[in-house]
Design a protein around this motif. Sequence first.
Motif, PDB file in Angstrom:
ATOM      1  N   ASP A  51       0.647  -8.134 -12.171  1.00 44.03           N
ATOM      2  CA  ASP A  51      -0.779  -7.779 -12.276  1.00 44.03           C
ATOM      3  C   ASP A  51      -0.944  -6.344 -11.765  1.00 44.03           C
ATOM      4  OD1 ASP A  51      -3.470  -7.338 -11.943  1.00 44.03           O
ATOM      5  OD2 ASP A  51      -3.859  -9.138 -10.756  1.00 44.03           O
ATOM      6  N   ILE A  52      -0.757  -5.394 -12.681  1.00 48.87           N
ATOM      7  CA  ILE A  52      -0.695  -3.981 -12.282  1.00 48.87           C
ATOM      8  C   ILE A  52      -2.006  -3.514 -11.638  1.00 48.87           C
ATOM      9  CG2 ILE A  52      -0.278  -1.633 -13.117  1.00 48.87           C
ATOM     10  CD1 ILE A  52       1.428  -2.998 -15.304  1.00 48.87           C
ATOM     11  N   ASP A  53      -3.146  -3.859 -12.260  1.00 47.25           N
ATOM     12  CA  ASP A  53      -4.434  -3.412 -11.710  1.00 47.25           C
ATOM     13  C   ASP A  53      -4.645  -3.960 -10.300  1.00 47.25           C
ATOM     14  OD1 ASP A  53      -4.876  -2.110 -14.013  1.00 47.25           O
ATOM     15  OD2 ASP A  53      -6.226  -3.609 -14.880  1.00 47.25           O
ATOM     16  N   ALA A  90      -4.870  -1.583  -6.970  1.00 50.85           N
ATOM     17  CA  ALA A  90      -6.065  -1.621  -6.109  1.00 50.85           C
ATOM     18  C   ALA A  90      -5.646  -1.911  -4.660  1.00 50.85           C
ATOM     19  CB  ALA A  90      -7.029  -2.699  -6.603  1.00 50.85           C
ATOM     20  N   LEU A  91      -4.700  -2.819  -4.520  1.00 50.47           N
ATOM     21  CA  LEU A  91      -4.189  -3.164  -3.184  1.00 50.47           C
ATOM     22  C   LEU A  91      -3.508  -1.939  -2.562  1.00 50.47           C
ATOM     23  CD1 LEU A  91      -4.201  -5.871  -1.724  1.00 50.47           C
ATOM     24  CD2 LEU A  91      -1.974  -6.387  -2.718  1.00 50.47           C
ATOM     25  N   ALA A  92      -2.676  -1.268  -3.368  1.00 53.82           N
ATOM     26  CA  ALA A  92      -1.929  -0.090  -2.879  1.00 53.82           C
ATOM     27  C   ALA A  92      -2.906   0.993  -2.412  1.00 53.82           C
ATOM     28  CB  ALA A  92      -1.030   0.457  -3.986  1.00 53.82           C
ATOM     29  N   ASN A  93      -4.003   1.167  -3.156  1.00 47.25           N
ATOM     30  CA  ASN A  93      -4.965   2.220  -2.805  1.00 47.25           C
ATOM     31  C   ASN A  93      -5.756   1.897  -1.544  1.00 47.25           C
ATOM     32  OD1 ASN A  93      -4.328   3.986  -4.845  1.00 47.25           O
ATOM     33  ND2 ASN A  93      -5.674   2.976  -6.321  1.00 47.25           N
ATOM     34  N   SER A  94      -5.713   0.638  -1.120  1.00 53.06           N
ATOM     35  CA  SER A  94      -6.540   0.262   0.034  1.00 53.06           C
ATOM     36  C   SER A  94      -5.753   0.276   1.350  1.00 53.06           C
ATOM     37  CB  SER A  94      -7.126  -1.144  -0.192  1.00 53.06           C
ATOM     38  OG  SER A  94      -6.079  -2.100  -0.070  1.00 53.06           O
ATOM     39  N   LEU A  95      -4.439   0.583   1.299  1.00 52.69           N
ATOM     40  CA  LEU A  95      -3.632   0.469   2.519  1.00 52.69           C
ATOM     41  C   LEU A  95      -3.886   1.623   3.492  1.00 52.69           C
ATOM     42  CD1 LEU A  95      -0.128  -0.554   1.040  1.00 52.69           C
ATOM     43  CD2 LEU A  95      -1.869  -2.044   2.035  1.00 52.69           C
ATOM     44  N   GLU A  96      -4.133   1.276   4.765  1.00 52.77           N
ATOM     45  CA  GLU A  96      -4.267   2.270   5.842  1.00 52.77           C
ATOM     46  C   GLU A  96      -3.131   2.006   6.805  1.00 52.77           C
ATOM     47  OE1 GLU A  96      -6.371   4.673   6.898  1.00 52.77           O
ATOM     48  OE2 GLU A  96      -7.621   4.656   5.097  1.00 52.77           O
ATOM     49  N   LEU A  97      -2.125   2.892   6.830  1.00 51.02           N
ATOM     50  CA  LEU A  97      -0.898   2.589   7.578  1.00 51.02           C
ATOM     51  C   LEU A  97      -0.496   3.688   8.541  1.00 51.02           C
ATOM     52  CD1 LEU A  97       1.434   1.317   4.757  1.00 51.02           C
ATOM     53  CD2 LEU A  97       0.821   0.063   6.803  1.00 51.02           C
ATOM     54  N   PRO A 131       5.917   1.364 -12.270  1.00 47.88           N
ATOM     55  CA  PRO A 131       5.636   2.797 -12.142  1.00 47.88           C
ATOM     56  C   PRO A 131       4.235   3.101 -11.610  1.00 47.88           C
ATOM     57  CG  PRO A 131       6.466   2.277 -14.348  1.00 47.88           C
ATOM     58  CD  PRO A 131       6.281   0.978 -13.646  1.00 47.88           C
ATOM     59  N   SER A 132       3.214   2.326 -12.046  1.00 49.70           N
ATOM     60  CA  SER A 132       1.842   2.622 -11.584  1.00 49.70           C
ATOM     61  C   SER A 132       1.707   2.328 -10.095  1.00 49.70           C
ATOM     62  CB  SER A 132       0.815   1.779 -12.337  1.00 49.70           C
ATOM     63  OG  SER A 132       1.026   1.897 -13.701  1.00 49.70           O
ATOM     64  N   VAL A 133       2.380   1.287  -9.654  1.00 52.06           N
ATOM     65  CA  VAL A 133       2.340   0.943  -8.226  1.00 52.06           C
ATOM     66  C   VAL A 133       3.011   2.061  -7.432  1.00 52.06           C
ATOM     67  CG1 VAL A 133       3.227  -0.674  -6.485  1.00 52.06           C
ATOM     68  CG2 VAL A 133       2.290  -1.549  -8.645  1.00 52.06           C
TER      69      VAL A 133
END
Length: 224
Positions: free
Chosen positions: A54-56, A60-67, A105-107
């Motif tokens: 589920d690429i989208d 979305a999950l990847a863009n929300s990470l604060e690490l 690749p998008s991730v």
Amino acid sequence: MNIPVVTIDGPSGAGKGTVARNIAFELDFHLLDSGAIYRILGLAAMEQGIAFDDIDGLVALANSLELSFPYDQEHTAIILDGVPLGQKLRNQTVADAASQVAINPSVRKALMDLQRCQARAPGLVGDGRDLGTIVFPDADLKIFLNASVEVRAERRYLELNESGQIVERSVILRDLEIRDIRDRTREVAPLVPADGAHVIDSSEKTVAEVVTEVRELCEAKCLT
Ligand code: DC
């Protein structure tokens, strides 16, 4: 301002994480454990029921990470949204999930800025699979740390055992072989030594010996 960057890439169990932390500690640089980012994504996908294809959902999950990755000489802490994750990421299921989400690749693109913005003064030491090839192609020093799959499986066995996880050696060896093939043959950012990387085989070496070798390479580049 040019921020000095040292990249340490290689397969799982070669000792990248420990060597990276020791070198970062000696140079007083920031540390990036890029594998942890993929592990967090794999774990979060499983917990939230997001499929690995589920690429989208994954982006979305990847863009929300604060690490962040505060560390001392002995340990690296992985802080997600202000909360330390502890040992939650260090098991075979999460490692396998990480390797699966990492194919996309998008991730990988979505995680690029998160990794690059860790390069802050006075410098960065990062470990992973594609830090020297893709994420920091202009790094000042690139290391490719390798070891035989048998040695890596034995190290992983001892590490898991120490943290109370009982997994058979043969299962670890098989999982590592599967993950190696996936990481080395994927189309985007496969695990290969970067151009100009110093290849070190840690099969017959102690951590201290590898750290000394990398430190000498840092000195030769005037990074110390
Ligand atoms: O280094 P590690 O074992 O924590 O990494 C877990 C998985 O994450 C690994 O099998 C592949 C993926 N990974 C990646 O694709 N690129 C990176 N820079 C780091 C890890």
